[in-house]
Design a protein around this motif. Structure first.
Motif, short mmCIF file in Angstrom:
data_model
loop_
_atom_site.label_atom_id
_atom_site.label_comp_id
_atom_site.label_asym_id
_atom_site.label_seq_id
_atom_site.Cartn_x
_atom_site.Cartn_y
_atom_site.Cartn_z
N PRO A 80 0.80 -1.21 0.00
CA PRO A 80 0.00 0.00 0.00
C PRO A 80 0.84 1.26 0.00
N ALA A 81 0.18 2.37 -0.15
CA ALA A 81 0.88 3.65 -0.33
C ALA A 81 1.19 4.32 0.99
N GLU A 82 1.70 5.55 0.88
CA GLU A 82 2.22 6.31 2.01
C GLU A 82 1.25 6.36 3.18
N GLY A 83 1.84 6.17 4.38
CA GLY A 83 1.05 6.28 5.59
C GLY A 83 0.38 4.99 6.00
N SER A 84 0.48 3.94 5.14
CA SER A 84 -0.26 2.72 5.45
C SER A 84 0.60 1.67 6.13
N GLU A 143 6.62 6.97 0.89
CA GLU A 143 7.20 8.30 1.08
C GLU A 143 8.21 8.62 -0.02
N PHE A 144 8.48 9.92 -0.19
CA PHE A 144 9.53 10.42 -1.08
C PHE A 144 10.41 11.31 -0.21
N ASP A 198 4.00 8.91 -6.95
CA ASP A 198 2.54 9.08 -7.01
C ASP A 198 1.84 7.73 -7.17
N ASN A 199 2.55 6.75 -7.75
CA ASN A 199 2.01 5.41 -7.93
C ASN A 199 2.30 4.51 -6.73
N GLY A 200 2.84 5.10 -5.64
CA GLY A 200 3.03 4.35 -4.40
C GLY A 200 4.41 3.80 -4.16
N ILE A 201 5.37 4.09 -5.03
CA ILE A 201 6.72 3.56 -4.86
C ILE A 201 7.51 4.46 -3.90
#
Length: 261
Positions: A9-13, A47-48, A204-207
């Protein structure tokens, strides 16, 4: 298209990296060099992050530890819940190949192999079939916008295109994290922004992207900035004024430079 960390999953998860009281000391002859002095921080999935600092600040040593290229002297580093400091050399090699994608300042492409073949290289260490390797490498090149350059050699590509091939190679195993060490250091300003646009789209795609840079302008494209000095974290803040690379590219004047994109 490449998916982040095999569908994570993406950022924060979820917590991807946890560093606790990290110390790294080198011996140069009889002199102890304290490269890292008790660093503690966390990085979540998606995160980036830009890692900044002057030469000798500890940022490169920190990146080597994150990339499982070096072990801490004291403290712990957990990647995807794995205590990296407890791993054997072979286990570290497997972690690097499966969970970490590397992008370097110098591209590190093989000159006598095509873009597609360069991207395939990390897959040669596994059991992936030739057909699947080709498919995955082609997919990674499409992700960075170079599907039409798959059969070009590095000498036939601009610097920005070579770096995008290197990014595709870093992505081909769907790693948990992409570590980029001064990825724009050999590029002009416009091409640097174009490369940062690629990183922003991937993020933006979760990487998850962790970028080492000494350039404040480049760090502005990340969502979080961590500043090292004297082996310690001196600042760790969200980037409230994050630059959007696609907008910066549109605002730049067009320069007709032979060999560029």
């Amino acid at each position: 298209m490449i998916s982040p960390g095999n569908g994570r999953p993406a950022e924060g998860s979820g917590q991807l990296i946890r560093i606790d009281h990290l110390v790294k000391t080198y011996l140069l002859g009889e002199v102890e060099v304290h490269a890292l002095r008790g660093v503690s921080l966390q990085i979540s999935q998606g995160e980036f992050v830009a890692i900044m600092g002057a030469s000798g600040s500890g940022k490169s040593t920190f990146m080597n530890v994150l990339g499982c290229l070096d072990k801490p002297t004291k403290g712990t580093y957990r990647l995807d819940q794995i205590d990296v400091g407890q791993l054997t050399r072979d286990e570290l090699a497997r972690i690097r190949n499966r969970k970490i994608g590397f992008v370097f300042q110098g591209f590190n492409l093989l000159s006598r192999t095509t873009a597609l073949e360069n991207v395939e290289l990390p897959l040669l260490y596994g059991s992936t079939s030739h057909r699947d390797r080709r498919w995955q490498a082609a997919d990674a090149l499409e992700t960075v916008g170079l599907a039409d350059r798959a059969h070009h050699y590095p000498s036939q590509l601009s610097g920005g295109q070579q770096q995008r091939v290197a990014i595709a190679r870093a992505l081909v195993n769907s790693p948990s994290i992409v570590l980029a060490d001064e990825p724009t250091g050999n590029l002009d300003s416009r091409t640097s922004v174009e490369v940062m646009e690629v990183f922003q789209r991937l993020n933006d795609n979760g990487i998850t992207i962790i970028l080492v840079t000494h350039e404040s302008d480049i760090a502005q494209f990340a969502k979080r900035q961590i500043v090292f000095r004297d082996g310690k974290v001196r600042a760790d803040k969200a980037n409230g004024s994050q630059k959007i690379a696609s907008e910066a590219v549109r605002e730049m004047p067009v320069i007709d430079d032979e060999g560029d994109e």
